[in-house]
Design a protein around this motif. Structure first.
Motif, PDB file in Angstrom:
ATOM      1  N   TYR A 261       0.806  -1.361   0.091  1.00 40.02           N
ATOM      2  CA  TYR A 261       0.036  -0.136  -0.047  1.00 40.02           C
ATOM      3  C   TYR A 261       0.952   1.173  -0.091  1.00 40.02           C
ATOM      4  O   TYR A 261       0.388   2.186   0.566  1.00 40.02           O
ATOM      5  CB  TYR A 261      -1.002  -0.044   1.339  1.00 40.02           C
ATOM      6  N   HIS A 262       2.133   1.175  -0.464  1.00 45.21           N
ATOM      7  CA  HIS A 262       2.815   2.404  -0.444  1.00 45.21           C
ATOM      8  C   HIS A 262       2.503   3.331  -1.691  1.00 45.21           C
ATOM      9  O   HIS A 262       2.121   3.127  -2.885  1.00 45.21           O
ATOM     10  CB  HIS A 262       4.584   1.857  -0.675  1.00 45.21           C
ATOM     11  N   GLY A 263       2.876   4.550  -1.743  1.00 42.81           N
ATOM     12  CA  GLY A 263       2.507   5.606  -2.367  1.00 42.81           C
ATOM     13  C   GLY A 263       3.259   5.685  -3.662  1.00 42.81           C
ATOM     14  O   GLY A 263       2.631   6.520  -4.712  1.00 42.81           O
ATOM     15  N   LEU A 264       4.335   5.353  -3.588  1.00 42.48           N
ATOM     16  CA  LEU A 264       5.264   5.676  -4.862  1.00 42.48           C
ATOM     17  C   LEU A 264       5.302   6.924  -5.390  1.00 42.48           C
ATOM     18  O   LEU A 264       5.100   7.313  -6.327  1.00 42.48           O
ATOM     19  CB  LEU A 264       5.075   4.506  -5.887  1.00 42.48           C
ATOM     20  N   ALA A 359      14.193  -0.199  -9.522  1.00 45.07           N
ATOM     21  CA  ALA A 359      14.756   1.218  -8.582  1.00 45.07           C
ATOM     22  C   ALA A 359      14.073   1.573  -7.556  1.00 45.07           C
ATOM     23  O   ALA A 359      13.903   2.641  -7.300  1.00 45.07           O
ATOM     24  CB  ALA A 359      14.926   2.356  -9.871  1.00 45.07           C
ATOM     25  N   TYR A 360      13.234   0.607  -7.165  1.00 45.52           N
ATOM     26  CA  TYR A 360      12.493   0.887  -6.021  1.00 45.52           C
ATOM     27  C   TYR A 360      12.380  -0.264  -4.995  1.00 45.52           C
ATOM     28  O   TYR A 360      12.537  -1.490  -5.450  1.00 45.52           O
ATOM     29  CB  TYR A 360      11.169   1.175  -6.289  1.00 45.52           C
ATOM     30  N   ALA A 361      12.420   0.071  -3.811  1.00 45.87           N
ATOM     31  CA  ALA A 361      12.241  -0.978  -2.590  1.00 45.87           C
ATOM     32  C   ALA A 361      11.568   0.027  -1.601  1.00 45.87           C
ATOM     33  O   ALA A 361      11.874   1.216  -1.427  1.00 45.87           O
ATOM     34  CB  ALA A 361      13.319  -1.552  -2.224  1.00 45.87           C
TER      35      ALA A 361
END
Ligand SMILES: Cc1cc2nc3c(=O)[nH]c(=O)nc-3n(C[C@H](O)[C@H](O)[C@H](O)COP(=O)(O)OP(=O)(O)OC[C@H]3O[C@@H](n4cnc5c(N)ncnc54)[C@H](O)[C@@H]3O)c2cc1C
Ligand code: SF4
Length: 508
Positions: A261-264, A359-361
């Motif tokens: 449920y992260h916003g990015l 390119a995300y965690a």
């Protein structure tokens, strides 16, 4: 002759940026440049470079449509001098300009690069942030401990976000005890919007493919938002569908769902496409409209006006040497599995694989998986810092260094964290389903197949006993260790040593 050059950097892509506000559409020229120096001071992930260049090109177009004259240098332009300073000097000559107006860059390296140029450069404070340097310095002055929570309350008062007069909405500043539930069985949010590359983005992807093909990370599929309109779409999508459960599952990790449920939104806020205040106002409105609960909204807003502003304050307060600190004197090299080599540790393997692809965690993967391992294993924080700076598309030194050097590696001696963020495998097991798919056994504390986090946890505590023995938040763990029988203590430490001995030499 133009009167001034207005510098807009790749992480300053906002119409409200100070350098534009100080300029004049009729008489000044905006300078934007894709330069080798910025694209290679660490080996950035190709998606990060493509995102920034594509967003810069689209922003330059938007400026032109808004009536500005823009001198834009593409990376492969023949005359490209390769540095921001070189481009400013070249444009100053071309347009016969005598001075430069800039918005203060987000890292000391570039600030001094601009200061050293043989042309006057006026650097204005970047007021896309909520707290000015002066406000942070005033807050920090005379305090023994710079704890985020108190700074955050001041930012709530300043912005009026979730305030009821001078009281916090819901009569509490912080709803964290309702948050951080273990990984859910089902995730109802589809994750971030994925945008089809348009012609501008495709051009950039071709360029990055040829120029940065050796870098760690997958360039395609490329799905990031690259202009303000798309970034706003992503924000609205998250606020409507993800935010309501953001708090509950903020710390959870799943094998088959990397975004939960992260916003990015960090990519977009850090590049200037979204302002932190508008992001928080959108979240506060969701609460006012009854679309998201207070624990989610307060938690989300705290990350932005609290943590994000606070780490920036620390970076500028502490000065240019901050990213190089090594308070625990850790010297081991960064293992190859951070760059995608095989590892049997499923948690690391998952976090690195998604880092390579996207390119995300999310925060807990960065803090409690890759960060935790590096700290437990005694990896040189400088190498850890350079890795994080390179591999994440939202990584700029002002935000990355305090998070890595301070929060994650305790290399600043405890300015940001009151105790090191270390844990055994049990935390990862509680918050994720990683351990179920791992070659190691999280329930094994020693012996064949014991989870390396279990071994290294004690090794770390004992290695640094002098430093942490008196820390009241750690005393309990030292007591647990001391109560183990002697043979067990010796076995744990010997097996941890043997594991560290194998690092970098064989697949672990
Ligand atoms: C070791 C480590 C390295 C990190 N490096 C970076 C980095 O280079 N750039 C970066 O923007 N964030 C960094 N963070 C913070 C955080 O992990 C990211 O901001 C977050 O994962 C971005 O994803 P999101 O937008 O989905 O965030 P969400 O989980 O949806 O959170 C919302 C927003 O809160 C802000 N935020 C949350 N925590 C932090 C924090 N500790 N510091 C600053 N902002 C925060 C971000 O702007 C984020 O977009 C790091 C954290 C750790 C532990
Ligand atoms: S068992 Fe240990 S190494 Fe494996 S996933 Fe769990 S925490 Fe990671």
């Amino acid at each position: 002759m133009v009167s001034k050059l207005l510098l807009v950097l790749g992480d300053q892509l906002s119409m409200d940026i100070a350098s534009l506000r100080e300029g004049d559409k009729v008489s000044d020229v905006v300078v934007m440049a894709e330069v080798a120096d910025e694209a290679s001071y660490v080996q950035h992930h190709p998606k990060k470079i493509a995102f920034i260049f594509a967003a810069m090109r689209k922003f330059a177009k938007a400026l032109e449509q808004d009536g500005w004259t823009v001198a834009y240098t593409k990376l492969d332009d023949d005359e490209n001098s390769g540095s921001i300073g070189g481009e400013l000097l070249r444009r100053a000559e071309e347009y016969d300009a005598g001075e430069v107006i800039a918005t203060e860059p987000g890292e000391w390296r570039l600030i001094s690069h601009l200061e050293d140029l043989p042309i006057p450069v006026h650097q204005f404070q970047n007021d896309l942030f909520i707290a000015s340097h002066k406000e942070f310095e005033d807050w920090a002055e005379g305090r023994k401990a710079l704890r985020m929570e108190y700074f955050y309350r001041d930012m709530r008062r300043k912005t009026g976000l979730l305030m009821d007069g001078d009281k916090p909405v819901g009569e509490k500043w912080n709803f964290d005890h309702d948050n951080r539930k273990p990984a859910p069985d089902e995730v109802t949010f589809d994750g971030p919007l994925k945008f089809e590359p348009d012609e501008i983005v495709e051009d950039v992807l071709d360029l990055v493919e040829t120029r940065f093909d050796n870098s760690f990370g997958d360039l395609r599929p490329f799905w990031f938002a690259t202009d303000r309109g798309q970034a706003l779409e992503q924000l609205n999508h998250f606020i409507e569908h993800g935010l309501p459960k953001f708090g509950d599952f903020q710390d959870a990790m799943l094998n088959d769902n990397r975004f939960l449920y992260h916003g990015l939104v960090s990519f977009y806020m850090n590049a200037g496409l979204l302002s932190p205040l508008e992001v928080c106002e959108a979240a506060a409105k969701a609460y006012d409209d009854g679309n998201a609960p207070i624990n989610a909204v307060e938690g989300f807003i705290r990350q932005i006006i609290g943590w994000r502003e606070y780490v920036r304050g620390i970076y500028f307060l502490e000065g240019p040497d901050y990213p190089r600190r090594n308070g625990l004197n850790h010297q081991r090299g960064l293992p190859d599995f951070y760059w995608g080599a095989e590892t049997k540790m499923n948690c690391i393997s998952k976090a690195v694989a998604q880092t390579k692809e996207d390119a995300y965690a999310h925060h807990i993967q960065r803090l409690m998986v890759t960060g935790n391992f590096a700290l437990l294993a005694g990896i040189n924080p400088n190498e850890v810092h350079e890795w994080y700076l390179a591999v994440y598309a939202d990584a700029y030194e002002w935000v990355e260094a305090p998070n890595v050097v301070g929060m994650s590696q305790f290399a600043d001696g405890g300015i940001i964290a009151s105790k090191p963020y270390v844990s055994s495998g049990s935390y990862i097991n509680k918050m994720s389903d990683y351990c179920k798919n791992c070659d190691y056994s999280v329930s094994k504390k020693t012996g064949d197949g014991a989870c390396p986090f279990n071994l290294l946890y004690w090794h770390f505590l004992i290695r640094h006993r002098d430093r942490f023995d008196n820390n009241p938040r750690m005393a309990q763990m030292y007591r647990v260790f001391d109560r183990m029988d002697e043979e067990r203590r010796e076995t744990v430490l010997a097996e941890a040593d043997a594991f560290l001995e194998k690092l970098g030499k064989e697949v672990v």
